[in-house]
Scaffold this motif. Structure first.
Motif, mmCIF file in Angstrom:
data_model
loop_
_atom_site.group_PDB
_atom_site.id
_atom_site.type_symbol
_atom_site.label_atom_id
_atom_site.label_comp_id
_atom_site.label_asym_id
_atom_site.label_seq_id
_atom_site.Cartn_x
_atom_site.Cartn_y
_atom_site.Cartn_z
ATOM 1 N N GLN A 304 0.858 -1.191 0.000
ATOM 2 C CA GLN A 304 0.000 0.000 0.000
ATOM 3 C C GLN A 304 0.894 1.242 0.000
ATOM 4 O O GLN A 304 0.898 2.043 0.936
ATOM 5 C CB GLN A 304 -0.935 -0.027 1.208
ATOM 6 N N TRP A 305 1.660 1.372 -1.102
ATOM 7 C CA TRP A 305 2.692 2.400 -1.167
ATOM 8 C C TRP A 305 2.118 3.806 -1.143
ATOM 9 O O TRP A 305 2.679 4.707 -0.544
ATOM 10 C CB TRP A 305 3.548 2.182 -2.431
ATOM 11 N N LYS A 306 1.019 4.014 -1.845
ATOM 12 C CA LYS A 306 0.426 5.349 -1.899
ATOM 13 C C LYS A 306 -0.023 5.802 -0.512
ATOM 14 O O LYS A 306 0.207 6.941 -0.104
ATOM 15 C CB LYS A 306 -0.760 5.363 -2.866
ATOM 16 N N LEU A 307 -0.643 4.896 0.246
ATOM 17 C CA LEU A 307 -1.085 5.227 1.598
ATOM 18 C C LEU A 307 0.113 5.469 2.515
ATOM 19 O O LEU A 307 0.083 6.344 3.376
ATOM 20 C CB LEU A 307 -1.963 4.101 2.158
ATOM 21 N N LEU A 371 10.366 12.866 8.791
ATOM 22 C CA LEU A 371 10.937 12.407 7.523
ATOM 23 C C LEU A 371 11.943 11.291 7.742
ATOM 24 O O LEU A 371 12.053 10.362 6.933
ATOM 25 C CB LEU A 371 11.589 13.576 6.790
ATOM 26 N N ASN A 372 12.673 11.364 8.851
ATOM 27 C CA ASN A 372 13.596 10.293 9.223
ATOM 28 C C ASN A 372 12.843 8.979 9.381
ATOM 29 O O ASN A 372 13.248 7.930 8.852
ATOM 30 C CB ASN A 372 14.296 10.682 10.525
ATOM 31 N N SER A 373 11.718 9.016 10.094
ATOM 32 C CA SER A 373 10.926 7.809 10.330
ATOM 33 C C SER A 373 10.310 7.279 9.038
ATOM 34 O O SER A 373 10.236 6.059 8.827
ATOM 35 C CB SER A 373 9.816 8.096 11.351
ATOM 36 N N ALA A 374 9.864 8.184 8.158
ATOM 37 C CA ALA A 374 9.264 7.753 6.903
ATOM 38 C C ALA A 374 10.280 7.016 6.039
ATOM 39 O O ALA A 374 9.996 5.931 5.502
ATOM 40 C CB ALA A 374 8.716 8.965 6.149
ATOM 41 N N LEU A 375 11.472 7.581 5.905
ATOM 42 C CA LEU A 375 12.510 6.944 5.095
ATOM 43 C C LEU A 375 12.968 5.628 5.724
ATOM 44 O O LEU A 375 13.226 4.647 5.015
ATOM 45 C CB LEU A 375 13.699 7.898 4.931
ATOM 46 N N THR A 376 13.053 5.603 7.060
ATOM 47 C CA THR A 376 13.426 4.361 7.744
ATOM 48 C C THR A 376 12.372 3.283 7.504
ATOM 49 O O THR A 376 12.692 2.128 7.286
ATOM 50 C CB THR A 376 13.583 4.611 9.250
ATOM 51 N N GLY A 377 11.091 3.690 7.520
ATOM 52 C CA GLY A 377 10.009 2.735 7.326
ATOM 53 C C GLY A 377 10.049 2.035 5.976
ATOM 54 O O GLY A 377 9.627 0.882 5.851
ATOM 55 N N VAL A 378 10.560 2.725 4.958
ATOM 56 C CA VAL A 378 10.655 2.093 3.631
ATOM 57 C C VAL A 378 12.054 1.551 3.372
ATOM 58 O O VAL A 378 12.370 1.114 2.260
ATOM 59 C CB VAL A 378 10.255 3.082 2.502
ATOM 60 N N LEU A 430 13.243 15.736 3.225
ATOM 61 C CA LEU A 430 11.979 15.953 2.524
ATOM 62 C C LEU A 430 12.169 15.803 1.013
ATOM 63 O O LEU A 430 11.344 15.179 0.328
ATOM 64 C CB LEU A 430 11.429 17.343 2.855
ATOM 65 N N LEU A 431 13.265 16.354 0.488
ATOM 66 C CA LEU A 431 13.567 16.191 -0.935
ATOM 67 C C LEU A 431 13.759 14.723 -1.281
ATOM 68 O O LEU A 431 13.296 14.251 -2.329
ATOM 69 C CB LEU A 431 14.822 16.991 -1.300
ATOM 70 N N ARG A 432 14.456 14.000 -0.404
ATOM 71 C CA ARG A 432 14.680 12.569 -0.643
ATOM 72 C C ARG A 432 13.363 11.801 -0.593
ATOM 73 O O ARG A 432 13.141 10.887 -1.405
ATOM 74 C CB ARG A 432 15.658 12.018 0.402
ATOM 75 N N TRP A 433 12.489 12.160 0.340
ATOM 76 C CA TRP A 433 11.195 11.483 0.442
ATOM 77 C C TRP A 433 10.351 11.752 -0.798
ATOM 78 O O TRP A 433 9.687 10.856 -1.318
ATOM 79 C CB TRP A 433 10.467 11.936 1.701
ATOM 80 N N ARG A 434 10.395 12.971 -1.317
ATOM 81 C CA ARG A 434 9.656 13.296 -2.530
ATOM 82 C C ARG A 434 10.241 12.582 -3.752
ATOM 83 O O ARG A 434 9.538 12.327 -4.725
ATOM 84 C CB ARG A 434 9.642 14.817 -2.755
ATOM 85 N N PHE A 435 11.520 12.242 -3.668
ATOM 86 C CA PHE A 435 12.152 11.449 -4.722
ATOM 87 C C PHE A 435 11.495 10.072 -4.824
ATOM 88 O O PHE A 435 11.429 9.482 -5.903
ATOM 89 C CB PHE A 435 13.651 11.302 -4.423
ATOM 90 N N HIS A 436 10.995 9.553 -3.678
ATOM 91 C CA HIS A 436 10.326 8.246 -3.657
ATOM 92 C C HIS A 436 8.869 8.337 -4.136
ATOM 93 O O HIS A 436 8.210 7.311 -4.284
ATOM 94 C CB HIS A 436 10.325 7.677 -2.235
ATOM 95 N N ARG A 437 8.355 9.553 -4.349
ATOM 96 C CA ARG A 437 6.927 9.738 -4.593
ATOM 97 C C ARG A 437 6.421 8.943 -5.799
ATOM 98 O O ARG A 437 5.379 8.276 -5.715
ATOM 99 C CB ARG A 437 6.614 11.222 -4.795
ATOM 100 N N LYS A 438 7.115 9.011 -6.930
ATOM 101 C CA LYS A 438 6.634 8.332 -8.134
ATOM 102 C C LYS A 438 6.517 6.832 -7.927
ATOM 103 O O LYS A 438 5.561 6.193 -8.359
ATOM 104 C CB LYS A 438 7.555 8.630 -9.310
ATOM 105 N N ARG A 439 7.521 6.270 -7.250
ATOM 106 C CA ARG A 439 7.484 4.822 -7.016
ATOM 107 C C ARG A 439 6.394 4.438 -6.040
ATOM 108 O O ARG A 439 5.719 3.422 -6.198
ATOM 109 C CB ARG A 439 8.849 4.360 -6.488
ATOM 110 N N LEU A 440 6.201 5.272 -4.996
ATOM 111 C CA LEU A 440 5.251 4.921 -3.952
ATOM 112 C C LEU A 440 3.802 5.227 -4.320
ATOM 113 O O LEU A 440 2.881 4.602 -3.797
ATOM 114 C CB LEU A 440 5.608 5.661 -2.653
ATOM 115 N N THR A 441 3.588 6.188 -5.201
ATOM 116 C CA THR A 441 2.216 6.542 -5.561
ATOM 117 C C THR A 441 1.752 5.873 -6.841
ATOM 118 O O THR A 441 0.654 6.141 -7.328
ATOM 119 C CB THR A 441 2.076 8.069 -5.715
#
Length: 459
Positions: A304-307, A371-378, A430-441
């Protein structure tokens, strides 16, 4: 309740973590106050030795947290066997390292005491305390592994109950050995050391029971043989960047405290008291970020990458709301509260002058934590390390020196540098997390190894 039916909402995950952290903080303060009744030397020994123990604990926590992330992802993907195996790998590796560290601390207590630059008159106390508490580091390692496994199945209440329980027990045992209650002789700092070790042994045993029932398939003795090289490599891949990042943070904090100490005793006292007050803001933010990490890792593993992507911003905004509200309360009532800690008007004045800067520091920390926790989670722990190391040393330490001493801003300059460091790291993450956006959404197909094998459960 099994992980499959457990409520994985952010609030259900967060409140036990927050309560555990808050009570541990309160009981830790009580513990320090009780040790001070022995002597100032005892407090000094505990303070110095705990810097060593905290550094060692980073090693255990790094392995445990790396395994915890992997367990959450595997459960989300419905890979129960792999999750169980990862849990056992974490336990065995942490236990082995903990045992080696315990042997080293017991055998080398004398040289280690001198290496820590303790004054010569404190060597006997230091050797006793390091040998006794250090000898029980195996149980701290076991607790780190078991807590991470149980917590990342979504069961945050059990580690909370154990953490609070053993801290209460520790304080009660301290009272007995320090004041000689219940007919027990006064044992001083050695008694406090044994109190610490015994409470950890009990905590490890309680968590071991919970660990056995953490998954729908209970652990048995034969499961001690469980091992998988691929899962071990995955765990190490996640763990080592976390360890490097946490170690770097620990060392930079020591450098910053040394800078503050060089400004004068009043500045050091003010920073120490402010650190205590700020922890109330930090604690709730950290609890929300940790809960968010567990939830995001489960969602990520379940496909459930988008969520998972959207949840990171939910964690951020909720955390910011709570943290900023607490910071405003601290700004309004911080002066009178500081007056409860000290009657020195100079220290209170310095502390009050930092309250406005704290309004910027706390939300900056929350941005970074979320953002640290979000990146760690993936599983993107390397980005956190590569962003953190240069920023913490160049911005936090370097700018602190430039503003605090070069520009003559003193403690306010160090606080300003801390704010800039948190903002820089948070923005880059935040920039790094947005880099994951296309793959996750879903705008870009996910990598094959991210595909869940089965639908695990609804979160």
């Amino acid at each position: 309740m099994s992980y499959a039916t457990r409520n994985m909402s952010l609030w259900v995950l967060a409140w036990p973590i927050f309560l555990e952290m808050l009570l541990q903080f309160a009981l830790g303060a009580a513990d320090t106050l009780m040790v001070s009744r022995i002597s100032d030397d005892a407090v000094a020994v505990v303070g110095i030795a705990n810097q060593l123990f905290n550094a060692v604990n980073i090693l255990f926590m790094s392995i445990a947290n790396g395994a915890g992330i992997l367990i959450a992802q595997k459960l989300g993907a419905g890979r129960l066997d792999e999750a169980r195996t990862t849990g056992m790998i974490s336990l065995k590796v942490c236990t082995a390292i903990g045992f080696a560290v315990s042997v080293l601390l017991v055998a080398g207590a004398g040289p280690i005491t001198r290496m820590l630059q303790m004054p010569e008159e404190l060597w006997p106390l230091g050797e006793t305390y390091i040998a006794t508490v250090g000898g029980g580091m195996t149980f701290l390692a076991i607790m780190s592994a078991l807590s991470a496994v149980v917590r990342n199945t979504g069961n945050t209440r059990s580690p909370m109950m154990v953490g609070v329980g053993i801290n209460v027990l520790h304080v009660l045992m301290n009272y007995v050995v320090i004041y000689g209650a219940l007919g027990v002789p006064q044992l001083g700092l050695q008694g406090v050391a044994w109190s610490t070790t015994i409470s950890r042994i009990i905590g490890a045993l309680l968590l071991l029971y919970m660990f056995r029932h953490a998954f729908s398939v209970r652990y048995e003795l034969r499961d001690l043989r469980l091992f998988d090289r691929g899962l071990f490599r995955e765990t190490v891949k996640l763990s080592w960047p976390l360890g490097v990042h946490m170690s770097c943070w620990c060392f930079t904090q020591l450098v910053l405290f040394a800078m503050v100490a060089s400004l004068g005793a009043a500045e050091l006292s003010a920073r120490t008291y402010m650190n205590t007050l700020e922890s109330f803001c930090f604690t709730i933010g950290s609890a929300i970020a940790t809960a968010g990490q567990i939830r995001i890792a489960h969602l990520y593993g379940a496909g459930q990458w988008k969520l998972a992507y959207k949840d990171s911003y939910r964690v951020l905004w909720i955390g910011l709301a709570f943290v900023q509200a607490n910071a405003l309360l601290l700004y309004g009532f911080g002066g009178p509260v500081l007056g409860l800690f000290t009657s020195d008007s100079n220290i209170v004045s310095i502390g009050v002058s930092l309250l406005a800067l704290n309004l910027l520091l706390q939300p900056s920390k929350m941005l970074n934590m979320a953002l640290n926790s979000a990146l760690t989670g993936v599983g993107d722990t390397r980005s956190i390390m590569w962003v953190g190391i240069p920023s913490m040393w160049a911005v936090s330490v370097g700018l602190s020196f430039a503003l605090g001493f070069g520009a003559g801003w003193g403690l306010a300059g160090i606080y300003t540098a801390m704010i800039v460091d948190e903002c820089v790291r948070g923005f880059l993450l935040l920039l790094r997390w947005r880099f994951h956006r296309k793959r996750l959404t879903g705008e870009q197909p996910p990598q094959p190894d991210l595909q869940p094998r089965t639908a695990a459960y609804t979160i």
